[in-house]
Design a protein around this motif. Structure first.
Motif, PDB file in Angstrom:
ATOM      1  N   PHE A   7       0.834  -1.212   0.000  1.00 36.84           N
ATOM      2  CA  PHE A   7       0.000   0.000   0.000  1.00 36.84           C
ATOM      3  C   PHE A   7       0.856   1.245   0.000  1.00 36.84           C
ATOM      4  CE2 PHE A   7      -2.903  -3.232   1.343  1.00 36.84           C
ATOM      5  CZ  PHE A   7      -4.153  -2.826   0.889  1.00 36.84           C
ATOM      6  N   TYR A   8       0.455   2.191  -0.826  1.00 30.38           N
ATOM      7  CA  TYR A   8       1.151   3.479  -0.869  1.00 30.38           C
ATOM      8  C   TYR A   8       0.108   4.574  -0.754  1.00 30.38           C
ATOM      9  CZ  TYR A   8       5.049   0.727  -2.705  1.00 30.38           C
ATOM     10  OH  TYR A   8       6.011  -0.192  -2.855  1.00 30.38           O
ATOM     11  N   GLY A   9       0.518   5.701  -0.289  1.00 28.51           N
ATOM     12  CA  GLY A   9      -0.409   6.827  -0.212  1.00 28.51           C
ATOM     13  C   GLY A   9       0.215   8.066  -0.833  1.00 28.51           C
ATOM     14  N   VAL A  10      -0.650   8.885  -1.427  1.00 29.26           N
ATOM     15  CA  VAL A  10      -0.173  10.120  -2.028  1.00 29.26           C
ATOM     16  C   VAL A  10      -1.172  11.233  -1.644  1.00 29.26           C
ATOM     17  CG1 VAL A  10      -1.320   9.698  -4.249  1.00 29.26           C
ATOM     18  CG2 VAL A  10       0.646  11.221  -4.173  1.00 29.26           C
ATOM     19  N   SER A  11      -0.652  12.377  -1.271  1.00 30.62           N
ATOM     20  CA  SER A  11      -1.508  13.461  -0.781  1.00 30.62           C
ATOM     21  C   SER A  11      -2.457  13.920  -1.863  1.00 30.62           C
ATOM     22  CB  SER A  11      -0.626  14.621  -0.353  1.00 30.62           C
ATOM     23  OG  SER A  11      -1.409  15.753  -0.075  1.00 30.62           O
ATOM     24  N   VAL A  12      -3.739  14.044  -1.496  1.00 36.36           N
ATOM     25  CA  VAL A  12      -4.739  14.428  -2.507  1.00 36.36           C
ATOM     26  C   VAL A  12      -4.486  15.801  -3.075  1.00 36.36           C
ATOM     27  CG1 VAL A  12      -6.547  12.951  -1.588  1.00 36.36           C
ATOM     28  CG2 VAL A  12      -6.343  15.235  -0.745  1.00 36.36           C
ATOM     29  N   GLY A  13      -3.694  16.675  -2.274  1.00 37.04           N
ATOM     30  CA  GLY A  13      -3.444  18.030  -2.739  1.00 37.04           C
ATOM     31  C   GLY A  13      -2.722  18.065  -4.066  1.00 37.04           C
ATOM     32  N   SER A  14      -1.871  17.114  -4.336  1.00 31.63           N
ATOM     33  CA  SER A  14      -1.130  17.102  -5.608  1.00 31.63           C
ATOM     34  C   SER A  14      -1.841  16.330  -6.736  1.00 31.63           C
ATOM     35  CB  SER A  14       0.253  16.454  -5.400  1.00 31.63           C
ATOM     36  OG  SER A  14       0.124  15.160  -4.944  1.00 31.63           O
ATOM     37  N   ILE A  15      -2.977  15.837  -6.377  1.00 36.93           N
ATOM     38  CA  ILE A  15      -3.676  15.013  -7.407  1.00 36.93           C
ATOM     39  C   ILE A  15      -4.629  15.881  -8.200  1.00 36.93           C
ATOM     40  CG2 ILE A  15      -5.340  13.120  -7.788  1.00 36.93           C
ATOM     41  CD1 ILE A  15      -4.171  11.856  -5.244  1.00 36.93           C
ATOM     42  N   LEU A  16      -4.527  15.789  -9.531  1.00 32.11           N
ATOM     43  CA  LEU A  16      -5.513  16.476 -10.376  1.00 32.11           C
ATOM     44  C   LEU A  16      -6.732  15.561 -10.612  1.00 32.11           C
ATOM     45  CD1 LEU A  16      -6.160  18.915 -12.268  1.00 32.11           C
ATOM     46  CD2 LEU A  16      -5.203  17.508 -14.155  1.00 32.11           C
ATOM     47  N   GLN A  17      -6.484  14.316 -10.947  1.00 33.11           N
ATOM     48  CA  GLN A  17      -7.585  13.410 -11.349  1.00 33.11           C
ATOM     49  C   GLN A  17      -7.102  11.977 -11.351  1.00 33.11           C
ATOM     50  OE1 GLN A  17      -9.120  14.409 -15.178  1.00 33.11           O
ATOM     51  NE2 GLN A  17     -10.980  13.151 -14.890  1.00 33.11           N
ATOM     52  N   ILE A  18      -8.055  11.062 -11.182  1.00 35.91           N
ATOM     53  CA  ILE A  18      -7.717   9.636 -11.309  1.00 35.91           C
ATOM     54  C   ILE A  18      -8.486   9.095 -12.512  1.00 35.91           C
ATOM     55  CG2 ILE A  18      -7.748   7.392 -10.146  1.00 35.91           C
ATOM     56  CD1 ILE A  18      -8.352   9.289  -7.568  1.00 35.91           C
ATOM     57  N   ILE A  19      -7.809   8.370 -13.392  1.00 33.45           N
ATOM     58  CA  ILE A  19      -8.518   7.819 -14.559  1.00 33.45           C
ATOM     59  C   ILE A  19      -8.134   6.326 -14.733  1.00 33.45           C
ATOM     60  CG2 ILE A  19      -8.679   9.988 -15.812  1.00 33.45           C
ATOM     61  CD1 ILE A  19      -6.266   9.027 -17.478  1.00 33.45           C
ATOM     62  N   ALA A  20      -9.020   5.659 -15.429  1.00 35.75           N
ATOM     63  CA  ALA A  20      -8.647   4.274 -15.867  1.00 35.75           C
ATOM     64  C   ALA A  20      -7.598   4.380 -16.959  1.00 35.75           C
ATOM     65  CB  ALA A  20      -9.876   3.541 -16.422  1.00 35.75           C
ATOM     66  N   ILE A  21      -6.791   3.332 -17.099  1.00 31.65           N
ATOM     67  CA  ILE A  21      -5.651   3.481 -18.017  1.00 31.65           C
ATOM     68  C   ILE A  21      -6.142   3.611 -19.460  1.00 31.65           C
ATOM     69  CG2 ILE A  21      -5.249   0.975 -18.319  1.00 31.65           C
ATOM     70  CD1 ILE A  21      -2.192   1.791 -18.133  1.00 31.65           C
ATOM     71  N   PRO A  22      -5.731   4.713 -20.150  1.00 28.66           N
ATOM     72  CA  PRO A  22      -6.164   4.908 -21.536  1.00 28.66           C
ATOM     73  C   PRO A  22      -5.127   4.339 -22.501  1.00 28.66           C
ATOM     74  CG  PRO A  22      -5.155   6.885 -20.700  1.00 28.66           C
ATOM     75  CD  PRO A  22      -4.919   5.857 -19.649  1.00 28.66           C
ATOM     76  N   ASP A  23      -5.377   4.622 -23.766  1.00 34.64           N
ATOM     77  CA  ASP A  23      -4.363   4.237 -24.765  1.00 34.64           C
ATOM     78  C   ASP A  23      -3.144   5.129 -24.581  1.00 34.64           C
ATOM     79  OD1 ASP A  23      -6.000   2.346 -25.857  1.00 34.64           O
ATOM     80  OD2 ASP A  23      -6.874   3.717 -27.356  1.00 34.64           O
ATOM     81  N   ILE A  24      -1.927   4.502 -24.642  1.00 35.96           N
ATOM     82  CA  ILE A  24      -0.701   5.266 -24.411  1.00 35.96           C
ATOM     83  C   ILE A  24       0.074   5.302 -25.715  1.00 35.96           C
ATOM     84  CG2 ILE A  24       1.498   5.303 -23.153  1.00 35.96           C
ATOM     85  CD1 ILE A  24       0.054   3.764 -20.916  1.00 35.96           C
ATOM     86  N   THR A  25       0.516   6.498 -26.058  1.00 34.68           N
ATOM     87  CA  THR A  25       1.353   6.660 -27.245  1.00 34.68           C
ATOM     88  C   THR A  25       2.801   6.527 -26.800  1.00 34.68           C
ATOM     89  OG1 THR A  25      -0.267   8.178 -28.096  1.00 34.68           O
ATOM     90  CG2 THR A  25       1.872   8.175 -29.199  1.00 34.68           C
TER      91      THR A  25
END
Lengths: 759, 159
Positions: free
Chosen positions: B21-39
């Motif tokens: 388990f890892y945690g990251v401060s919500v203050g630095s988070i813009l958005q969470i998304i499902a993994i999209p197509d990566i170029t």
């Protein structure tokens, strides 16, 4: 050859010789005179006809002379007077034409062509007429018509009376073809005859064949070319040099006789011919008449001869018949001859002979009949017959005598034998065949006695044998009844088997029905399995569909979770203000998580369902396979049950056949029982008959010389009888020898048929 | 060394890498998304997976497993990308971090925080702020801005 034939033939030949002896000289005389008669007849005809022709010609010339010496004719004026005057005369005298010739030869005629300037001065008949005589030409070719003509010429005299001179002449022309022919044809002739006429040079001037006249055939010159005419030409040559005569000639292969004569004052000779065949046929007619008459006399003579011969031969024939009848042994005869001559005496002697023979024969016949009737004491009176006949009759008497004596002793012996005294024998000796007869009678007595002795022995044996038969029959009857009861048992067992077999067959049929039903239910189960399989496939498919849907739900839950997290992040960003929002986000997140959890669980369930469905499909497949195997097994069961059924049927029919066989056996056994009974009763009957026979044999008187014979000998003797019988059968070609052994199979025929049924 | 744990109090987004388990401060988070197509981008370090298009903005993405030298994962439907916003030379930049799974947003008190262990001087663990014990689990609280060096960040931004 018969006597009457001989007499008739001799008589006939004699008569024939006489008749021939008369007929031949008559024929010769007749032949010689016949021809002469015919020639004379021809001569007379020729002469008379020549006279007739001459008279006719003279008359015609005289008529013409009268015309020539009319006053008008003496004028010599042709154009002015004579022509007109002649025209009616042409018709009257039957001429073709008439005319006038002047002394210088000029010729004028009624229908002349102008300026013809004909001159007839050179013609013979003209020159004759110029001398003052009437003239007839030969047949000549006319200078006017160029046809065959006959010219008449009569001189015109200067005046009547002596010293007159010829100043001209009147001529008439007649048709050459007709004038003389008419004359000749008018001549009276006879059958087979014809007439012709020639002139002095041998040229034919009248002939029935008109072509000969028209062609002016000269017989003599023609003969040089044509040999057919030679005979006629010879005759004509002779005739030209003589006034009249007879001749023979041949024409066209036929023979003729002829008579000829001159016609006085005219240059012609007249011939009359007769076909010899005509003459000969007449001669033959006469000859035939003679022969017919001779033949009639001959026949009459022969008839008379036959009658005469009959008269002589009839009594001889009768005597011959009598002799032949006696030769053939027929003596019952009467001779029917009444003549008083030697033939009559012969017949009477024959009759006496027949009578003597008849007397002897009737006496012999009488004696024979008496002997046949058994009256051996009858004899013939010898004095009634003479000489050799008497010897014959005496001999007959002696024959009877020699038979009668031995016969008496025979009768005595036979009488004793017939009274059952079998010791009677002939004691005296006789010669020849009589001895043979007597020995035979004695032998017969011996044989009879021996036979009766043997019968006695045989009767004893028969009695014991019939007792044995009775016992045997009893045994047979007992064993037959045992056999019958055994058969009864077999029969009832067979019936049981039959019913069991029928049961079996019924059960097999029921089993067959059940197997059929099982097969049908397996089929229907199979169908259900297939349906189930399809249903499971459908479940699998819908599970997969549901899986997809669950996946979508999971996706949505994940997205919702992310959204909730994002919301939580945003709420955090908002600080205290976002606290409420954060709670909501938390709830949303929890829902999303629960939703995902549920989806996960559902997915697991569906996965399991899918697995189960697949497993179910596999199981269904296995079940289907098992069902197919089961069906095959049922089919096998069916065929086996079928076989059982068929074999049950066969078994039933076999049992039926056994049953009928047993029935037959039963009948045979019954028959056997009856036969056994019958044979027992027959044996008893035999026994009683043997007793009777014994009584009968004992009634005979026997010398006992044969009773010391052993039983074996007796057996052999009794067995000789069938042997002898067999010999006699062997002599008859078409009869099969029958003995007891060969009869046996025929009596056992029912057993044979029984065996066949059994097989 | 002694660190004031109170400064690390606050709301954290927890996530997993492997079982950790890892945690990251919500203050630095813009958005969470499902993994999209990566170029994919060539000539880049292995942990840089490429760039994505987030509502018209090009954002580089980093695989955190590879950055932490863990075994590479096959991306599945739980794999998510956390979009981080940070300052570089006064410029606001965004970077996508690929994690196995995001869990929840939790409040972490100072009582639950312990300072990060020091394993030695040579080991660079400055990107771990502290360790938190939450519901019997240990959550490593990450300073997401220090996971990549400035040099790395510059490299990425220049792509």
């Amino acid at each position: 050859m018969k006597l009457n034939m001989k007499i008739s033939l001799l008589f006939g030949i004699a008569l024939f010789v006489c008749i021939v002896g008369i007929v031949i000289p008559v024929e010769m005389i007749l032949n010689r005179n016949f021809e002469k008669t015919y020639l004379d007849k021809l001569d007379i005809i020729a002469t008379s006809n020549a006279d007739l022709i001459k008279t006719n010609l003279d008359a015609e010339l005289n008529r013409l002379f009268e015309i020539a010496n009319r006053t008008e004719s003496r004028t010599l004026d042709w154009e002015g007077v004579i022509r007109e005057n002649l025209i009616p005369d042409v018709q009257r005298i039957g001429a073709q034409e008439m005319g006038m010739v002047f002394p210088d030869g000029r010729y004028r005629h009624i229908s002349e062509v102008p300026d013809a300037n004909l001159n007839l001065g050179d013609r013979d008949y003209v020159q004759v007429a110029l001398t003052g005589r009437n003239a007839v030409s030969d047949l000549i070719i006319s200078r006017v018509t160029n046809s065959l003509v006959l010219m008449y010429a009569a001189p015109i005299m200067s005046h009547n009376g002596p010293g007159a001179r010829v100043i001209g002449m009147i001529v008439a022309r007649r048709d050459g073809n007709l004038a003389l022919i008419d004359l000749v044809n008018n001549a009276r002739t006879m059958e087979g005859s014809y007439a012709f006429m020639i002139n002095n040079s041998g040229t034919i001037v009248a002939h029935p064949d008109r072509d000969m006249v028209f062609n002016q055939v000269n017989v003599i010159s023609e003969a040089a070319n044509n040999p057919d005419y030679r005979s006629k030409a010879d005759m004509v040559s002779v005739a030209l040099n003589s006034r009249s005569g007879n001749a023979r000639f041949t024409e066209d292969g036929k023979k003729y006789i002829a008579a000829y004569t001159e016609i006085t004052g005219y240059p012609w000779k007249l011939f009359f011919t007769l076909d010899e065949d005509v003459m000969n046929s007449e001669l033959a007619q006469v000859r035939n008449t003679i022969l017919v008459i001779g033949f009639i006399f001959l026949v009459l003579g022969v008839i008379v001869a036959i009658a005469f011969a009959r008269m002589i031969s009839k009594p001889i024939h009768e005597c011959l018949d009598i002799a032949r009848n006696i030769e053939n042994g027929n003596t019952n005869l009467n001779i029917n001859v009444k003549s008083k001559d030697e033939l009559g005496d012969l017949a009477k002697a024959m009759q006496n002979m027949v009578n003597a023979i008849q007397r002897v024969l009737s006496d012999c016949d009488y004696l024979t009949k008496e002997a046949f009737a058994g009256k051996l004491k009858t004899r013939i009176d010898v004095k009634k017959h003479q000489n050799d006949y008497a010897k014959l009759v005496d001999g007959m008497n002696n024959i009877l005598e020699s038979v009668a004596y031995p016969m008496k002793e025979c009768l005595d012996v036979m009488d004793r034998l017939s009274k059952k005294d079998l010791t009677a024998r002939i004691i005296n000796k006789y010669p020849g065949d009589f001895d043979f007869l007597m020995q035979n009678i004695n032998n017969a007595g011996n044989t009879l006695e021996e036979a009766i002795t043997q019968v006695e022995l045989a009767v004893e044996q028969i009695t014991s044998a019939s007792n044995e038969i009775t016992a045997g029959s009893q045994n047979l009857a007992n064993s037959t009844s045992q056999q019958a009861s055994s058969l009864e048992e077999i029969s009832s067992s067979l019936e049981e088997i039959n019913s069991l077999t029928a049961n079996n067959a019924d059960n097999a049929k029921a089993g067959l029905k059940l197997a059929d039903q099982a097969v049908r239910s397996v089929d229907s189960s199979n169908e259900s399995m297939e349906k189930m399989n399809k249903a499971m496939e459908a479940i699998l498919k819908s599970s997969q569909e549901t899986g997809k849907i669950i996946k979508t739900i999971e996706d949505i839950a994940f997205q919702t979770n992310l959204l909730a997290l994002n919301a939580a992040v945003e709420a955090a960003h908002a600080g205290d203000a976002g606290k409420g929002f954060a709670v909501v986000a938390e709830e949303v997140k929890n829902l999303a998580l629960r939703s995902a959890e549920a989806a996960k669980n559902t997915n697991a369930l569906i996965d399991e369902s899918s697995r189960n469905s697949e497993m179910g499909a596999k199981i269904v497949e296995q079940v289907t396979k098992s069902f197919i195997e089961m069906k095959e097994h049922f089919n096998k069961v069916k065929s086996i049950v079928n076989e059982i059924s068929a074999s049950s049927d066969e078994q039933a029919s076999g049992v039926g056949q056994i049953s009928t066989g047993v029935n037959e056996m039963n009948r045979g056994t019954q028959q056997n029982a009856a036969n056994a009974e019958e044979s027992a009763s027959a044996a008893e009957e035999l026994n009683s008959q043997a007793d009777e026979l014994k009584d009968m044999v004992e009634s005979f008187t026997l010398s006992r010389k044969f009773s010391n014979m052993s039983n074996n000998t007796a057996f052999r003797k009794t067995h000789n009888l069938p042997n002898e019988r067999r010999k006699t059968h062997a002599q008859l070609p078409n009869k099969k020898p029958t003995n007891a052994l060969e009869i046996m199979p025929e009596t056992m025929l029912p057993m044979d048929s029984f065996d066949e049924d059994f097989i | 060394m002694s660190v004031d744990t109170a400064e690390f109090e606050g709301k954290y987004l927890t996530f997993n890498l492997l079982e950790e388990f890892y945690g990251v401060s919500v203050g630095s988070i813009l958005q969470i998304i499902a993994i999209p197509d990566i170029t994919k981008i060539p000539q880049t370090p292995a942990f840089v997976k490429g760039v994505i298009n987030l509502r018209g903005r090009i954002i580089p993405v980093v695989d955190l497993r590879l950055k932490f030298l863990l075994e590479e994962q096959v991306y599945d439907d739980r794999t998510s990308v956390i979009i981080i916003k940070m300052k570089l030379d006064g410029r606001e930049i965004f970077i996508g971090v690929i994690v196995d799974k995001v869990n929840e947003v939790i409040d972490i008190n100072k009582n639950e925080i312990e300072s990060s262990p020091s394993f030695g001087v040579d080991l660079d663990t400055q990107f771990i702020l502290a360790m938190a014990k939450v519901k019997n689990k240990v959550v490593s609280l990450l300073d997401i801005g220090k996971i990549l060096t400035n040099k790395e960040l510059m490299q990425i931004q220049d792509m």
